[in-house]
Write a protein that holds these residues in place. Sequence first.
Motif, mmCIF file in Angstrom:
data_model
loop_
_atom_site.group_PDB
_atom_site.id
_atom_site.type_symbol
_atom_site.label_atom_id
_atom_site.label_comp_id
_atom_site.label_asym_id
_atom_site.label_seq_id
_atom_site.Cartn_x
_atom_site.Cartn_y
_atom_site.Cartn_z
ATOM 1 N N VAL A 70 0.850 -1.206 0.000
ATOM 2 C CA VAL A 70 0.000 0.000 0.000
ATOM 3 C C VAL A 70 0.880 1.249 0.000
ATOM 4 O O VAL A 70 0.638 2.213 -0.755
ATOM 5 C CB VAL A 70 -0.944 0.006 1.212
ATOM 6 C CG1 VAL A 70 -1.654 1.352 1.334
ATOM 7 C CG2 VAL A 70 -1.961 -1.127 1.098
ATOM 8 N N ALA A 71 1.915 1.255 0.835
ATOM 9 C CA ALA A 71 2.804 2.415 0.916
ATOM 10 C C ALA A 71 3.517 2.672 -0.404
ATOM 11 O O ALA A 71 3.844 3.825 -0.731
ATOM 12 C CB ALA A 71 3.819 2.212 2.037
ATOM 13 N N GLU A 72 3.757 1.625 -1.166
ATOM 14 C CA GLU A 72 4.426 1.757 -2.463
ATOM 15 C C GLU A 72 3.454 2.131 -3.581
ATOM 16 O O GLU A 72 3.860 2.302 -4.733
ATOM 17 C CB GLU A 72 5.129 0.442 -2.814
ATOM 18 C CG GLU A 72 6.271 0.094 -1.885
ATOM 19 C CD GLU A 72 6.727 -1.349 -2.041
ATOM 20 O OE1 GLU A 72 6.192 -2.048 -2.930
ATOM 21 O OE2 GLU A 72 7.613 -1.779 -1.288
ATOM 22 N N GLY A 73 2.169 2.249 -3.232
ATOM 23 C CA GLY A 73 1.178 2.616 -4.230
ATOM 24 C C GLY A 73 0.745 1.475 -5.124
ATOM 25 O O GLY A 73 0.205 1.702 -6.218
ATOM 26 N N ARG A 74 0.942 0.259 -4.690
ATOM 27 C CA ARG A 74 0.497 -0.901 -5.471
ATOM 28 C C ARG A 74 -0.158 -1.929 -4.542
ATOM 29 O O ARG A 74 0.381 -3.008 -4.310
ATOM 30 C CB ARG A 74 1.647 -1.521 -6.257
ATOM 31 C CG ARG A 74 2.890 -1.810 -5.451
ATOM 32 C CD ARG A 74 4.066 -2.238 -6.306
ATOM 33 N NE ARG A 74 5.117 -2.814 -5.479
ATOM 34 C CZ ARG A 74 5.235 -4.119 -5.251
ATOM 35 N NH1 ARG A 74 4.389 -4.976 -5.783
ATOM 36 N NH2 ARG A 74 6.220 -4.568 -4.484
ATOM 37 N N PRO A 75 -1.335 -1.567 -4.021
ATOM 38 C CA PRO A 75 -2.031 -2.477 -3.104
ATOM 39 C C PRO A 75 -2.380 -3.797 -3.785
ATOM 40 O O PRO A 75 -2.405 -3.892 -5.023
ATOM 41 C CB PRO A 75 -3.293 -1.695 -2.735
ATOM 42 C CG PRO A 75 -3.492 -0.738 -3.860
ATOM 43 C CD PRO A 75 -2.115 -0.366 -4.318
ATOM 44 N N LEU A 76 -2.640 -4.805 -2.961
ATOM 45 C CA LEU A 76 -2.969 -6.126 -3.484
ATOM 46 C C LEU A 76 -4.210 -6.069 -4.370
ATOM 47 O O LEU A 76 -5.184 -5.374 -4.069
ATOM 48 C CB LEU A 76 -3.212 -7.111 -2.336
ATOM 49 C CG LEU A 76 -2.023 -7.431 -1.420
ATOM 50 C CD1 LEU A 76 -2.476 -8.361 -0.310
ATOM 51 C CD2 LEU A 76 -0.875 -8.053 -2.195
ATOM 52 N N LYS A 77 -4.181 -6.828 -5.468
ATOM 53 C CA LYS A 77 -5.347 -6.969 -6.336
ATOM 54 C C LYS A 77 -6.304 -7.983 -5.709
ATOM 55 O O LYS A 77 -5.931 -8.781 -4.848
ATOM 56 C CB LYS A 77 -4.911 -7.448 -7.715
ATOM 57 C CG LYS A 77 -3.799 -6.630 -8.349
ATOM 58 C CD LYS A 77 -4.239 -5.224 -8.666
ATOM 59 C CE LYS A 77 -3.145 -4.465 -9.421
ATOM 60 N NZ LYS A 77 -3.523 -3.065 -9.695
ATOM 61 N N TRP A 78 -7.535 -7.978 -6.192
ATOM 62 C CA TRP A 78 -8.533 -8.883 -5.623
ATOM 63 C C TRP A 78 -8.130 -10.338 -5.774
ATOM 64 O O TRP A 78 -8.334 -11.150 -4.872
ATOM 65 C CB TRP A 78 -9.900 -8.647 -6.274
ATOM 66 C CG TRP A 78 -9.954 -9.015 -7.733
ATOM 67 C CD1 TRP A 78 -9.740 -8.189 -8.793
ATOM 68 C CD2 TRP A 78 -10.227 -10.315 -8.272
ATOM 69 N NE1 TRP A 78 -9.853 -8.863 -9.978
ATOM 70 C CE2 TRP A 78 -10.167 -10.187 -9.683
ATOM 71 C CE3 TRP A 78 -10.518 -11.562 -7.716
ATOM 72 C CZ2 TRP A 78 -10.373 -11.267 -10.543
ATOM 73 C CZ3 TRP A 78 -10.736 -12.639 -8.577
ATOM 74 C CH2 TRP A 78 -10.667 -12.489 -9.967
ATOM 75 N N TYR A 79 -7.506 -10.660 -6.922
ATOM 76 C CA TYR A 79 -7.125 -12.051 -7.139
ATOM 77 C C TYR A 79 -5.942 -12.458 -6.259
ATOM 78 O O TYR A 79 -5.772 -13.638 -5.932
ATOM 79 C CB TYR A 79 -6.809 -12.316 -8.615
ATOM 80 C CG TYR A 79 -5.766 -11.406 -9.222
ATOM 81 C CD1 TYR A 79 -4.405 -11.672 -9.079
ATOM 82 C CD2 TYR A 79 -6.139 -10.275 -9.938
ATOM 83 C CE1 TYR A 79 -3.451 -10.850 -9.631
ATOM 84 C CE2 TYR A 79 -5.185 -9.433 -10.493
ATOM 85 C CZ TYR A 79 -3.840 -9.727 -10.341
ATOM 86 O OH TYR A 79 -2.881 -8.903 -10.886
#
Length: 246
Positions: A70-79
């Motif tokens: 999240v801090a890197e701007g790439r939160p986990l995708k739903w899959y």
Amino acid sequence: MKEPITAGVCDGATESALAKDWARLLSRSVAEHAMKRPELLAGGTAFEEFAASAVAQWDPWLLQYTQARVAEGRPLKWYEHTKLAEGAFATLLTVRVDPDPGPGAGIDVEEAEPAWHWRAAALGDSCLFHLRDERLVQAFPVGDADEFGTVPDLFGSRNHDAALLACRTRFTEGRCRPGDRLFLMTDALAAWFLSAPDQKVAVHQLLEFSGPDDLSGFVDWLNSLRDRRQLRNDDVAVVRIDFEGR
């Protein structure tokens, strides 16, 4: 060697999410626990307590990983959430080596030379090989190349049934003397070694390329085996322990 040492090799299952990270956490955890509590290498309650402790580390690690994403701007995708809910999986192999005190304070009376006692635990198909005089003394837990399958037993990061994990884990032990070697290998390299038409040649290759000072030579050797279709195209990890006189 006057103090005990431990080592662990865990091979992440590629079909599970974050398997490499789980394998790294698991190998470190089992080596640390084996150093503190050598009785876990006999199975039973001690191994169950280690298994429960290793699984308990996963969710805190995963929370930190998720927050970092999240801090890197790439939160986990739903899959990714769906896959992570299933857990990560890896094989487990660990060994502990102790100087063997014996009746002669570290000397094997029959052989009149230093000796060491090793104990190992394995879940899945990562293998330990004990070599003496460039010959195979013991293979554990797989003793024949035909025994490798596509669905080895695995240690799951969300498997809270510690008793089941202990039940599926195999244990063994042996003794080493100066000149002996232990190799811990993940399944692809172990299968190559056990299927080699000339095991003496295979041993010489392992000894030539598994030293600590030539990683590029080791990688080139592995790639040459893959190019000749002698080694399955899979991740490889190997730990080598050489025994010398004290």
